[in-house]
Design an enzyme around this catalytic site. Sequence first.
Site, PDB file in Angstrom:
ATOM      1  N   PHE A 138      39.803 -13.471 -76.897  1.00 42.22           N
ATOM      2  CA  PHE A 138      38.859 -12.783 -77.788  1.00 42.22           C
ATOM      3  C   PHE A 138      37.447 -13.192 -77.414  1.00 42.22           C
ATOM      4  CE2 PHE A 138      36.191 -12.248 -81.533  1.00 42.22           C
ATOM      5  CZ  PHE A 138      36.418 -10.902 -81.792  1.00 42.22           C
ATOM      6  N   ASP A 223      34.135 -19.620 -72.695  1.00 40.02           N
ATOM      7  CA  ASP A 223      33.746 -19.157 -74.026  1.00 40.02           C
ATOM      8  C   ASP A 223      34.197 -20.232 -75.013  1.00 40.02           C
ATOM      9  OD1 ASP A 223      33.703 -18.099 -76.568  1.00 40.02           O
ATOM     10  OD2 ASP A 223      34.460 -16.122 -75.994  1.00 40.02           O
ATOM     11  N   LYS A 252      29.402 -19.889 -83.313  1.00 38.12           N
ATOM     12  CA  LYS A 252      29.948 -20.248 -84.630  1.00 38.12           C
ATOM     13  C   LYS A 252      29.357 -21.495 -85.314  1.00 38.12           C
ATOM     14  CE  LYS A 252      34.176 -17.599 -84.720  1.00 38.12           C
ATOM     15  NZ  LYS A 252      34.545 -16.914 -83.481  1.00 38.12           N
TER      16      LYS A 252
HETATM   17  C1  LIG Z   1      34.302 -15.583 -82.898  1.00 40.89           C
HETATM   18  C2  LIG Z   1      34.409 -15.523 -81.427  1.00 40.89           C
HETATM   19  C3  LIG Z   1      33.563 -14.687 -80.656  1.00 40.89           C
HETATM   20  C4  LIG Z   1      32.623 -13.687 -81.282  1.00 40.89           C
HETATM   21  O1  LIG Z   1      31.622 -14.301 -82.008  1.00 40.89           O
HETATM   22  P1  LIG Z   1      30.678 -13.395 -82.963  1.00 40.89           P
HETATM   23  O2  LIG Z   1      29.670 -14.382 -83.468  1.00 40.89           O
HETATM   24  O3  LIG Z   1      31.569 -12.866 -84.038  1.00 40.89           O
HETATM   25  O4  LIG Z   1      30.111 -12.337 -82.143  1.00 40.89           O
HETATM   26  C5  LIG Z   1      33.641 -14.759 -79.284  1.00 40.89           C
HETATM   27  N1  LIG Z   1      34.502 -15.601 -78.686  1.00 40.89           N
HETATM   28  C6  LIG Z   1      35.319 -16.411 -79.374  1.00 40.89           C
HETATM   29  C7  LIG Z   1      36.232 -17.336 -78.652  1.00 40.89           C
HETATM   30  C8  LIG Z   1      35.316 -16.398 -80.774  1.00 40.89           C
HETATM   31  O5  LIG Z   1      36.148 -17.158 -81.459  1.00 40.89           O
END
Ligand SMILES: *Cc1c(COP(=O)(O)O)cnc(C)c1O
Length: 400
Positions: A138, A223, A252
């Site tokens: 994700f 990420d 986050k």
């Molecule tokens: C939450 C998340 C995102 C997206 O972050 P947003 O602030 O909602 O755009 C991207 N990568 C990972 C691994 C995430 O958990």
Amino acid sequence: MNSEQWIDKADNYIMKTYGRYPLVPVRGEGCHLWDADGRKYLDFLAGVAVNNLGHCHPKVVAALQKQAAQLIHCSNYYHIPQQIELAELLCDNSFADRAFFCNSGAEANEAAIKLARKYSREKFGTDRFEIITALASFHGRTMATVSATGQEKVQKFFDPLLHGFKHVPFNDADALRRAISPLTCAVLLEPVQGEGGVVIPSAGYLREVRKICDDNNLILIFDEVQVGVGRTGKLFAYEHFGITPDIMTLAKALAGGAPIGTMLARGDIAESFGPGTHGSTFGGNPLVAAAGIAALRTILEDGILENTEKMGNYLVAGLNKLKEKFPCILDVRGIGLMIGMELSISGGDIVKEALAEGLLLNVAQDRVLRFVPPLIVGKNEIDDMLEILTAILKKTQLSL
Ligand SMILES: *Cc1c(COP(=O)(O)O)cnc(C)c1O
């Protein structure tokens, strides 16, 4: 207004992009939230791994209040001391040499995708643009990050997707090796998959990925939007695996709940982003950057990482005891306070019952209960959570 009235009004005015639970939190402190009716909840979701310092941590609140009275926003046409200081803190405590600031995880990944393409083309030739990512990954909800995400449910309805992403199974180095072509410029992975169901790769996988990238002149992007900033018991998840990425994205938890994202990069790669190549109006503005400094310092200086490791072990041990009692629990896995419990049944009803009992949980991939409490959580709160969960599992097991 009470919770029911707020929910009625939401029904009239808010787009229905989320399957929201019937909860209206209006106040938070530490590991607890209170709703509009004054009811208290134990929060083991923490804004999906955002409130790593718990709700309204006094140091974050103080930093926001002070900065709000001094300067809330100014343009990135100018130099922003709080942003510079946050960048220094991040670089001093990671592999990275430079930071770019934005407002979310998706935007941080967008920046990483753009930087990887630009650097790779300048250095290795114009036809390199393809990025390999993992299935069940994700990376966000913008068009580029939806294209990068390896989940059909996120992508359907939005064709045509952005060209140039290939997906391979996670934790399978051979599959990655086979997917590389002369067009490939980068590999983008979550070192531990979050939305994919808390998937922790084997010890050798990420080291193998690093080597594959080195052998093929590919940029390795991690990420760490969900697992960075202390969640795994180290400041960054990559530290567990004895390697470093070339680019890393965070968001986050970075500013204690204030909206922020950042892309960190090795110096020579960062050089590719010159004036006019990328930008963000709000990115790293004084207000969020001040919150970021306060949050990051607190995580580094207040024993948060030690607590994360200790409480992570305690919570995993508690969940493993439940696994012995309840056959519907297939697996318990975790790294720090990033913990998943895989079930043989859908976890949706358990989450709903937990909410009714005053416990906030979450489910990923339908069958993995996800525990991402604030990193300041203590044994008492974990015991409270386990007690509620045990009662729910007893009822669930009886009805199977
Ligand atoms: C939450 C998340 C995102 C997206 O972050 P947003 O602030 O909602 O755009 C991207 N990568 C990972 C691994 C995430 O958990």
